[in-house]
Each structure stands twice: as structure tokens, then as C-alpha cells.
Design a protein around this motif. Structure first.
Motif, short mmCIF file in Angstrom:
data_model
loop_
_atom_site.label_atom_id
_atom_site.label_comp_id
_atom_site.label_asym_id
_atom_site.label_seq_id
_atom_site.Cartn_x
_atom_site.Cartn_y
_atom_site.Cartn_z
N VAL A 1 0.84 -1.19 0.00
CA VAL A 1 0.00 0.00 0.00
C VAL A 1 0.88 1.25 0.00
N ALA A 2 1.92 1.26 0.82
CA ALA A 2 2.84 2.41 0.84
C ALA A 2 3.43 2.64 -0.55
N GLY A 3 3.78 1.58 -1.23
CA GLY A 3 4.31 1.70 -2.59
C GLY A 3 3.29 2.29 -3.54
N GLU A 4 2.04 1.93 -3.38
CA GLU A 4 1.01 2.51 -4.23
C GLU A 4 0.82 3.99 -3.93
N TRP A 5 0.96 4.40 -2.68
CA TRP A 5 0.86 5.83 -2.35
C TRP A 5 2.04 6.60 -2.90
N GLN B 1 1.34 15.51 -3.67
CA GLN B 1 1.29 15.43 -5.12
C GLN B 1 -0.12 15.65 -5.64
N LEU B 2 -1.09 15.00 -5.04
CA LEU B 2 -2.46 15.11 -5.51
C LEU B 2 -3.03 16.51 -5.27
N SER B 3 -2.71 17.10 -4.13
CA SER B 3 -3.20 18.44 -3.83
C SER B 3 -2.64 19.48 -4.79
N GLY B 4 -1.45 19.23 -5.30
CA GLY B 4 -0.80 20.18 -6.18
C GLY B 4 -1.13 20.03 -7.65
N VAL B 5 -1.93 19.04 -8.01
CA VAL B 5 -2.25 18.83 -9.42
C VAL B 5 -3.28 19.86 -9.87
N PRO C 1 -0.46 8.73 -7.06
CA PRO C 1 -0.17 10.02 -7.71
C PRO C 1 -0.12 9.91 -9.23
N MET C 2 0.46 8.83 -9.75
CA MET C 2 0.58 8.69 -11.20
C MET C 2 -0.78 8.58 -11.87
N LYS D 1 3.76 12.70 -9.71
CA LYS D 1 5.01 11.93 -9.81
C LYS D 1 5.36 11.21 -8.52
N ALA D 2 6.11 10.13 -8.68
CA ALA D 2 6.70 9.45 -7.53
C ALA D 2 7.87 10.31 -7.03
N PRO D 3 8.35 10.08 -5.80
CA PRO D 3 9.50 10.85 -5.33
C PRO D 3 10.71 10.63 -6.24
N ALA D 4 11.55 11.63 -6.34
CA ALA D 4 12.71 11.55 -7.22
C ALA D 4 13.62 10.38 -6.84
N ASP D 5 13.75 10.12 -5.54
CA ASP D 5 14.65 9.04 -5.10
C ASP D 5 13.97 7.67 -5.01
#
Length: 190
Positions: free
Chosen positions: A84-88, A137-141, A93-94, A99-103
Motif C-alpha cells: 500500500v505504501a508503494g502505491e501511495w 502530489q495530488l493536492s498540487g495537481v 499520484p501517477m 510523480k513518484a519521489p525523485a529518489d
């Protein structure tokens, strides 16, 4: 006159009915900006509810039960939580063009790495970190960026968003069953 009355009533209702924002145009591939903003906000609200329930379960399940799995070859409690954490981090977001985090790296490498986190305190910390990223990410779209299609899944953005929340609701159900299997009732059902 008596025969015309139903027609007049229906016509009056059609004229008096307020217009809702268009949910789709051009065969369902494009939304207007108001509908996109509404979808983004509802998507975020649903994910927020999922986050609260998943973290409540993760907190309620004892640390010594995190390695429990219903059968060989099936995800353990900690693996399901880290999935679930991976999906968040990545897929939620995708699904609305964030986007996923840069790292984070490519999901094929990052998701299996996440699922190896098994310590309860680290799992809880990762759930919070991944949710914080997802929500930001979602809030900033910008709603205008949500009116097209989501290329990786070759579908509309609304369908991608609903697909993602559907998947996360399935994981919530899985985690409820896991919790009950180890003797933990969901905190909100007590």
C-alpha cells in the motif's frame, strides 16, 4: 389541454434543472476543468479515508503479528502494508498525472525493496511518509492537467483514479481480513 399537461411539465423541469459540470465530452475522453477539480478532490478525500483506516489497522495489529501470512506465497501483514505504501508513492499520484519521489526509482525495483520492511515502527513511518508524498502530489495537481488521458494505462484520468481507489479498497479489505485472522477488530468497528 389535458394531453399537453405532462409534456409541459417535463419541458418545464428540463428548463428549470440546473446544469451540472460536464463530466465528459468527445466520447468520454475529456473532462471540463470544474469536473476535473471535483474528481481530484473526491479522489483525495477517498484516499484520505483509506489512509486513516489502513494506518489504524497497522497501529492496532501487534508487532509480533506483522510476519503472519494466510498461506505460503501470500503477502504477510507487513508486506501488504508496504505494498500500500508503494502505491501511495507511485501509482496513486501517477493515476492523476503526478510523480513518484525523485529518489523512489523505478517501481519494479522500489516496490520489492519496500515490501522487505517488516519492523512495525518502520512500517508505520513509511506509511506516513508515503501518504504525505501522495497527498502533496495530488493536492498540487492543477485541474486543467486532469482533462486528458493517462497514457501508461491508456485510459482516461477518471478511470485511472477509480481503478486506483478500487485497488486500494481491495487492500483495505485484505488487511481487515488479516487483522481479524490475528484477533484484531478494526478500530472503527468496535
Amino acid at each position: 389541454m389535458r394531453r399537453l399537461l405532462p409534456t409541459i411539465i417535463v419541458a418545464g423541469l428540463l428548463v428549470a434543472t440546473p446544469k451540472r459540470p460536464a463530466l465528459a465530452q468527445d466520447g468520454g475522453d475529456v473532462m471540463d476543468v470544474r469536473a476535473a477539480a471535483y474528481l481530484r478532490d473526491q479522489y483525495l478525500a477517498d484516499l484520505d479515508t483509506l489512509h486513516a483506516k489502513i494506518v489504524a489497522l497497522a497501529t492496532a495489529i501487534p508487532a509480533d503479528k506483522y510476519a503472519w501470512r494466510p498461506a505460503p506465497g501470500v503477502r504477510s501483514i507487513s508486506e501488504a502494508l508496504m505494498h500500500v505504501a508503494g502505491e501511495w508513492y507511485y501509482f496513486a499520484p501517477m493515476s492523476v498525472a503526478a510523480k513518484a519521489p525523485a529518489d523512489f526509482g523505478a517501481p519494479r525495483e522500489a516496490l520489492p525493496r519496500l515490501e522487505k520492511i517488516a519492523d512495525k515502527s518502520l512500517v508505520l513511518a513509511e506509511l506516513d511518509k508515503s501518504w504525505t508524498h501522495c497527498k502533496a502530489q495530488l493536492s498540487g495537481v492543477a485541474p486543467a492537467s486532469l482533462t486528458g488521458t493517462y497514457r501508461p494505462w491508456n485510459t482516461t484520468l477518471p478511470r485511472a483514479a477509480f481503478g486506483m481507489t478500487g485497488d486500494l479498497h481491495e487492500h483495505l479489505g485484505q488487511l481487515i481480513a488479516y487483522a481479524r485472522s490475528v484477533g484484531v477488530a478494526p478500530p472503527w468497528s468496535r
